[in-house]
Scaffold this motif. Structure first.
Motif, PDB file in Angstrom:
ATOM      1  N   ILE A  41      40.886 -12.303 -17.462  1.00 23.74           N
ATOM      2  CA  ILE A  41      39.817 -11.946 -17.538  1.00 23.74           C
ATOM      3  C   ILE A  41      39.376 -12.955 -18.921  1.00 23.74           C
ATOM      4  CG2 ILE A  41      38.246 -10.403 -17.761  1.00 23.74           C
ATOM      5  CD1 ILE A  41      40.322  -8.254 -16.098  1.00 23.74           C
ATOM      6  N   VAL A  42      38.268 -13.655 -18.948  1.00 20.21           N
ATOM      7  CA  VAL A  42      37.753 -13.928 -19.915  1.00 20.21           C
ATOM      8  C   VAL A  42      36.481 -12.760 -20.377  1.00 20.21           C
ATOM      9  CG1 VAL A  42      36.102 -15.750 -20.513  1.00 20.21           C
ATOM     10  CG2 VAL A  42      37.969 -16.417 -19.305  1.00 20.21           C
ATOM     11  N   LYS A  43      36.177 -12.681 -21.626  1.00 21.60           N
ATOM     12  CA  LYS A  43      35.407 -11.889 -22.217  1.00 21.60           C
ATOM     13  C   LYS A  43      34.463 -12.981 -23.010  1.00 21.60           C
ATOM     14  CE  LYS A  43      38.711  -8.106 -22.823  1.00 21.60           C
ATOM     15  NZ  LYS A  43      38.784  -6.636 -23.836  1.00 21.60           N
ATOM     16  N   THR A  44      33.375 -12.206 -22.883  1.00 23.93           N
ATOM     17  CA  THR A  44      32.652 -13.834 -23.768  1.00 23.93           C
ATOM     18  C   THR A  44      31.199 -11.852 -24.226  1.00 23.93           C
ATOM     19  OG1 THR A  44      30.999 -15.328 -23.983  1.00 23.93           O
ATOM     20  CG2 THR A  44      30.726 -14.104 -21.908  1.00 23.93           C
ATOM     21  N   THR A  45      30.191 -12.608 -24.690  1.00 25.73           N
ATOM     22  CA  THR A  45      29.153 -11.719 -25.216  1.00 25.73           C
ATOM     23  C   THR A  45      28.091 -11.845 -24.354  1.00 25.73           C
ATOM     24  OG1 THR A  45      28.100 -13.025 -27.393  1.00 25.73           O
ATOM     25  CG2 THR A  45      29.755 -11.788 -28.401  1.00 25.73           C
ATOM     26  N   PRO A  46      26.827 -10.838 -24.509  1.00 21.47           N
ATOM     27  CA  PRO A  46      25.436 -11.532 -23.935  1.00 21.47           C
ATOM     28  C   PRO A  46      25.205 -12.468 -24.654  1.00 21.47           C
ATOM     29  CG  PRO A  46      26.118  -8.685 -24.179  1.00 21.47           C
ATOM     30  CD  PRO A  46      27.223  -9.697 -24.757  1.00 21.47           C
ATOM     31  N   GLU A  47      24.949 -12.736 -24.992  1.00 21.40           N
ATOM     32  CA  GLU A  47      24.301 -14.042 -25.969  1.00 21.40           C
ATOM     33  C   GLU A  47      24.772 -15.907 -25.609  1.00 21.40           C
ATOM     34  OE1 GLU A  47      23.336  -9.908 -27.913  1.00 21.40           O
ATOM     35  OE2 GLU A  47      25.543 -11.588 -27.842  1.00 21.40           O
ATOM     36  N   LYS A  48      26.441 -15.443 -25.826  1.00 19.94           N
ATOM     37  CA  LYS A  48      26.931 -16.751 -24.548  1.00 19.94           C
ATOM     38  C   LYS A  48      26.682 -16.933 -23.697  1.00 19.94           C
ATOM     39  CE  LYS A  48      29.956 -16.742 -29.004  1.00 19.94           C
ATOM     40  NZ  LYS A  48      31.822 -16.287 -28.970  1.00 19.94           N
ATOM     41  N   LEU A  49      26.700 -16.324 -23.279  1.00 19.02           N
ATOM     42  CA  LEU A  49      26.551 -16.100 -21.501  1.00 19.02           C
ATOM     43  C   LEU A  49      25.385 -16.457 -21.265  1.00 19.02           C
ATOM     44  CD1 LEU A  49      27.374 -16.552 -18.657  1.00 19.02           C
ATOM     45  CD2 LEU A  49      26.699 -13.511 -18.621  1.00 19.02           C
ATOM     46  N   ALA A  50      24.152 -16.035 -21.709  1.00 16.92           N
ATOM     47  CA  ALA A  50      22.873 -16.163 -21.765  1.00 16.92           C
ATOM     48  C   ALA A  50      22.408 -17.644 -22.313  1.00 16.92           C
ATOM     49  CB  ALA A  50      21.651 -15.550 -22.820  1.00 16.92           C
ATOM     50  N   ALA A  51      23.290 -18.960 -23.327  1.00 16.08           N
ATOM     51  CA  ALA A  51      23.062 -19.621 -23.897  1.00 16.08           C
ATOM     52  C   ALA A  51      23.657 -20.325 -22.587  1.00 16.08           C
ATOM     53  CB  ALA A  51      23.593 -19.231 -24.890  1.00 16.08           C
ATOM     54  N   PHE A  52      24.586 -20.238 -21.885  1.00 15.32           N
ATOM     55  CA  PHE A  52      25.155 -20.945 -20.310  1.00 15.32           C
ATOM     56  C   PHE A  52      24.742 -21.192 -19.605  1.00 15.32           C
ATOM     57  CE2 PHE A  52      28.049 -21.118 -17.136  1.00 15.32           C
ATOM     58  CZ  PHE A  52      28.700 -22.319 -17.550  1.00 15.32           C
ATOM     59  N   ILE A  53      24.005 -19.275 -19.294  1.00 19.25           N
ATOM     60  CA  ILE A  53      22.734 -20.334 -17.700  1.00 19.25           C
ATOM     61  C   ILE A  53      22.051 -20.642 -18.188  1.00 19.25           C
ATOM     62  CG2 ILE A  53      21.459 -18.115 -16.606  1.00 19.25           C
ATOM     63  CD1 ILE A  53      23.540 -15.972 -16.953  1.00 19.25           C
ATOM     64  N   LEU A  54      21.280 -20.907 -19.755  1.00 23.75           N
ATOM     65  CA  LEU A  54      19.799 -21.830 -20.016  1.00 23.75           C
ATOM     66  C   LEU A  54      20.863 -23.191 -19.116  1.00 23.75           C
ATOM     67  CD1 LEU A  54      18.352 -19.946 -22.570  1.00 23.75           C
ATOM     68  CD2 LEU A  54      17.475 -20.094 -21.043  1.00 23.75           C
ATOM     69  N   GLY A  55      21.582 -23.702 -20.558  1.00 19.32           N
ATOM     70  CA  GLY A  55      22.242 -24.402 -19.642  1.00 19.32           C
ATOM     71  C   GLY A  55      22.599 -25.319 -18.413  1.00 19.32           C
ATOM     72  N   VAL A  56      23.318 -24.194 -17.770  1.00 21.54           N
ATOM     73  CA  VAL A  56      23.125 -24.320 -15.740  1.00 21.54           C
ATOM     74  C   VAL A  56      21.942 -24.962 -15.688  1.00 21.54           C
ATOM     75  CG1 VAL A  56      23.465 -23.217 -13.765  1.00 21.54           C
ATOM     76  CG2 VAL A  56      25.450 -23.034 -15.823  1.00 21.54           C
ATOM     77  N   LYS A  57      20.737 -23.621 -15.777  1.00 25.66           N
ATOM     78  CA  LYS A  57      19.480 -23.850 -15.152  1.00 25.66           C
ATOM     79  C   LYS A  57      18.582 -25.835 -15.661  1.00 25.66           C
ATOM     80  CE  LYS A  57      18.289 -19.478 -14.738  1.00 25.66           C
ATOM     81  NZ  LYS A  57      17.605 -18.194 -15.407  1.00 25.66           N
ATOM     82  N   ASN A  58      19.078 -25.761 -16.599  1.00 19.36           N
ATOM     83  CA  ASN A  58      19.127 -27.061 -17.454  1.00 19.36           C
ATOM     84  C   ASN A  58      19.838 -28.550 -16.921  1.00 19.36           C
ATOM     85  OD1 ASN A  58      17.053 -28.697 -19.045  1.00 19.36           O
ATOM     86  ND2 ASN A  58      18.558 -29.120 -20.734  1.00 19.36           N
ATOM     87  N   GLY A  59      20.676 -27.802 -16.092  1.00 17.50           N
ATOM     88  CA  GLY A  59      21.234 -29.631 -15.694  1.00 17.50           C
ATOM     89  C   GLY A  59      22.275 -29.885 -16.209  1.00 17.50           C
ATOM     90  N   GLU A  60      22.799 -29.247 -17.577  1.00 19.62           N
ATOM     91  CA  GLU A  60      23.886 -30.061 -18.687  1.00 19.62           C
ATOM     92  C   GLU A  60      25.546 -29.947 -18.088  1.00 19.62           C
ATOM     93  OE1 GLU A  60      23.579 -28.315 -22.081  1.00 19.62           O
ATOM     94  OE2 GLU A  60      20.761 -27.802 -22.097  1.00 19.62           O
ATOM     95  N   PHE A  61      25.313 -28.798 -17.242  1.00 22.53           N
ATOM     96  CA  PHE A  61      26.399 -28.998 -16.467  1.00 22.53           C
ATOM     97  C   PHE A  61      26.664 -29.606 -14.784  1.00 22.53           C
ATOM     98  CE2 PHE A  61      25.941 -25.992 -19.571  1.00 22.53           C
ATOM     99  CZ  PHE A  61      27.145 -26.270 -19.829  1.00 22.53           C
ATOM    100  N   ASP A  62      25.858 -30.579 -14.474  1.00 22.63           N
ATOM    101  CA  ASP A  62      25.750 -30.712 -13.146  1.00 22.63           C
ATOM    102  C   ASP A  62      26.862 -31.209 -13.173  1.00 22.63           C
ATOM    103  OD1 ASP A  62      23.923 -29.173 -12.336  1.00 22.63           O
ATOM    104  OD2 ASP A  62      22.239 -30.764 -12.672  1.00 22.63           O
ATOM    105  N   HIS A  63      27.335 -32.005 -13.725  1.00 19.33           N
ATOM    106  CA  HIS A  63      28.423 -33.026 -13.563  1.00 19.33           C
ATOM    107  C   HIS A  63      29.940 -32.997 -13.438  1.00 19.33           C
ATOM    108  CE1 HIS A  63      29.421 -32.621 -17.892  1.00 19.33           C
ATOM    109  NE2 HIS A  63      30.231 -32.556 -17.943  1.00 19.33           N
ATOM    110  N   PHE A  64      30.182 -31.011 -13.262  1.00 19.73           N
ATOM    111  CA  PHE A  64      31.446 -30.869 -12.671  1.00 19.73           C
ATOM    112  C   PHE A  64      31.114 -30.479 -11.891  1.00 19.73           C
ATOM    113  CE2 PHE A  64      30.999 -29.243 -17.787  1.00 19.73           C
ATOM    114  CZ  PHE A  64      32.091 -30.145 -17.852  1.00 19.73           C
ATOM    115  N   VAL A  65      30.170 -30.461 -11.211  1.00 17.83           N
ATOM    116  CA  VAL A  65      29.892 -29.976  -9.414  1.00 17.83           C
ATOM    117  C   VAL A  65      29.513 -31.464  -8.558  1.00 17.83           C
ATOM    118  CG1 VAL A  65      30.105 -27.238 -10.080  1.00 17.83           C
ATOM    119  CG2 VAL A  65      28.028 -28.481  -9.910  1.00 17.83           C
ATOM    120  N   SER A  66      29.105 -32.366  -8.800  1.00 16.69           N
ATOM    121  CA  SER A  66      29.183 -33.421  -8.586  1.00 16.69           C
ATOM    122  C   SER A  66      30.060 -34.487  -7.815  1.00 16.69           C
ATOM    123  CB  SER A  66      27.706 -34.421  -8.432  1.00 16.69           C
ATOM    124  OG  SER A  66      27.612 -33.291  -9.909  1.00 16.69           O
TER     125      SER A  66
END
Length: 66
Positions: A41-66
């Motif tokens: 289990i990985v633990k994080t804060t709501p703020e860090k998860l929110a920043a990550f989700i914004l990056g996902v929505k912005n396409g910053e991690f698309d190269h991991f799944v293309s």
């Protein structure tokens, strides 16, 4: 870890249970685990998860799944 934690998976996960990333919240922390190895289990804060989700929505991690 509390056995009463309610884990949630995405509706986009495949039908096979081993293909899921699950999330939960406990004691103000966000918990993440893979359904095929729920003991890790990985633990994080709501703020860090929110920043990550914004990056996902912005396409910053698309190269991991293309």
């Amino acid at each position: 870890m509390n056995s009463e934690i309610e884990w949630q998976k995405s509706s986009f996960s495949s039908g096979a249970s081993e293909q899921c990333l699950e999330t939960a919240i406990a004691d103000g922390e966000i918990l993440l685990r893979e359904s095929d190895d729920p003991t890790v289990i990985v633990k994080t804060t709501p703020e860090k998860l929110a920043a990550f989700i914004l990056g996902v929505k912005n396409g910053e991690f698309d190269h991991f799944v293309s």
